[in-house]
Design a protein around this motif. Structure first.
Motif, short mmCIF file in Angstrom:
data_model
loop_
_atom_site.label_atom_id
_atom_site.label_comp_id
_atom_site.label_asym_id
_atom_site.label_seq_id
_atom_site.Cartn_x
_atom_site.Cartn_y
_atom_site.Cartn_z
N LYS A 29 0.80 -1.23 0.00
CA LYS A 29 0.00 0.00 0.00
C LYS A 29 0.84 1.29 0.00
CE LYS A 29 -4.33 1.75 1.64
NZ LYS A 29 -4.63 2.19 0.33
N PRO A 30 1.89 1.42 0.82
CA PRO A 30 2.68 2.66 0.79
C PRO A 30 3.35 2.93 -0.57
CG PRO A 30 3.19 1.39 2.76
CD PRO A 30 2.35 0.51 1.87
N ALA B 2 1.89 2.53 -3.47
CA ALA B 2 0.88 2.94 -4.46
C ALA B 2 -0.14 3.87 -3.81
CB ALA B 2 0.20 1.71 -5.05
N PRO B 3 0.31 5.06 -3.36
CA PRO B 3 -0.63 5.98 -2.71
C PRO B 3 -1.74 6.39 -3.69
CG PRO B 3 1.46 7.09 -3.18
CD PRO B 3 1.64 5.63 -3.52
N GLY B 4 -2.95 6.44 -3.17
CA GLY B 4 -4.07 6.85 -4.01
C GLY B 4 -4.75 5.70 -4.73
N ALA B 5 -4.19 4.52 -4.66
CA ALA B 5 -4.79 3.34 -5.30
C ALA B 5 -5.57 2.54 -4.27
CB ALA B 5 -3.71 2.46 -5.92
N VAL B 6 -6.52 1.77 -4.75
CA VAL B 6 -7.21 0.80 -3.92
C VAL B 6 -6.56 -0.55 -4.21
CG1 VAL B 6 -9.40 -0.39 -3.50
CG2 VAL B 6 -9.38 2.08 -3.97
N ILE B 7 -5.97 -1.15 -3.19
CA ILE B 7 -5.35 -2.46 -3.37
C ILE B 7 -6.27 -3.50 -2.78
CG2 ILE B 7 -3.39 -3.95 -2.83
CD1 ILE B 7 -1.59 -1.54 -2.92
N ARG B 8 -6.70 -4.43 -3.62
CA ARG B 8 -7.59 -5.51 -3.18
C ARG B 8 -6.79 -6.78 -2.99
NH1 ARG B 8 -13.18 -5.15 -6.33
NH2 ARG B 8 -13.47 -7.04 -5.14
N GLU B 9 -7.15 -7.53 -1.97
CA GLU B 9 -6.43 -8.75 -1.58
C GLU B 9 -6.18 -9.72 -2.73
OE1 GLU B 9 -4.78 -9.99 0.94
OE2 GLU B 9 -5.11 -8.30 2.26
N GLY B 10 -7.17 -10.09 -3.48
CA GLY B 10 -6.96 -11.06 -4.54
C GLY B 10 -6.80 -12.46 -4.00
N LYS B 11 -6.00 -13.29 -4.71
CA LYS B 11 -5.88 -14.67 -4.27
C LYS B 11 -4.64 -15.35 -4.80
CE LYS B 11 -8.81 -17.70 -6.27
NZ LYS B 11 -10.07 -18.30 -6.69
#
Length: 159
Positions: free
Chosen positions: A127-128, A130-139
């Motif tokens: 997360k740090p 890619a500021p401003g992005a939504v990071i989704r867990e995935g698989k």
């Protein structure tokens, strides 16, 4: 319909195979994250504390340089980001990739391959970068993945 990109780092080819199938299933462009200096089998020897991958992963601030910066993320809304799990998280070259582009307003969906561990804290670790992005867990996408099963997964994400 959102424009999608599958960006991946693959040291041994395992993640690359999954990424190619995922790109087909998601109707997405495909981009390989390549290190400036490719990893050799000796570099990937996680049992050797002096191997390149061990040294990089022991220094979370290290950023291996990229071979290029040709991913056209500016054209995409959704980026599927794939990598092998190294030391319970993403290899530091994935941080290099994220820090090389502006992901503001974009959705990043993680996927990984692993010989034994899960995604753990990977999303929080990235997360740090890619500021401003939504990071989704995935698989985890281990083993042979069919185009159909990956298309069903992508559809279930509602992105």
């Amino acid at each position: 319909m959102s424009k999608k990109l599958v960006a991946y780092f693959s040291a041994s080819g395992t993640t690359a195979a999954v990424a190619r199938t995922l790109a087909e299933a998601a109707d997405a462009d495909l981009y390989e994250i390549k290190p400036q200096v490719p990893y050799s089998p000796a570099d990937l020897d996680w049992m050797n504390k002096k191997s390149r991958s061990s040294v990089e992963m022991n220094d979370k601030s290290f950023r291996p340089p990229l071979a290029d910066q040709d991913a056209h993320v500016e054209n995409c809304d959704v980026i599927f980001l794939g990598f092998p799990i190294w030391w319970y998280t993403a290899p530091t070259i994935v941080n290099t990739f994220l820090e090389s582009y502006d992901f503001t307003g974009k959705t990043i969906v993680l996927f990984a391959t692993s010989g034994g561990s899960g995604l753990g804290r990977t999303a929080a670790d990235l997360k740090p970068s890619a500021p401003g992005a939504v990071i989704r867990e995935g698989k985890l996408l281990n083993g042979r993945q069919s185009r159909e099963s990956l298309a069903a997964w992508v559809s279930s994400l509602k992105i």
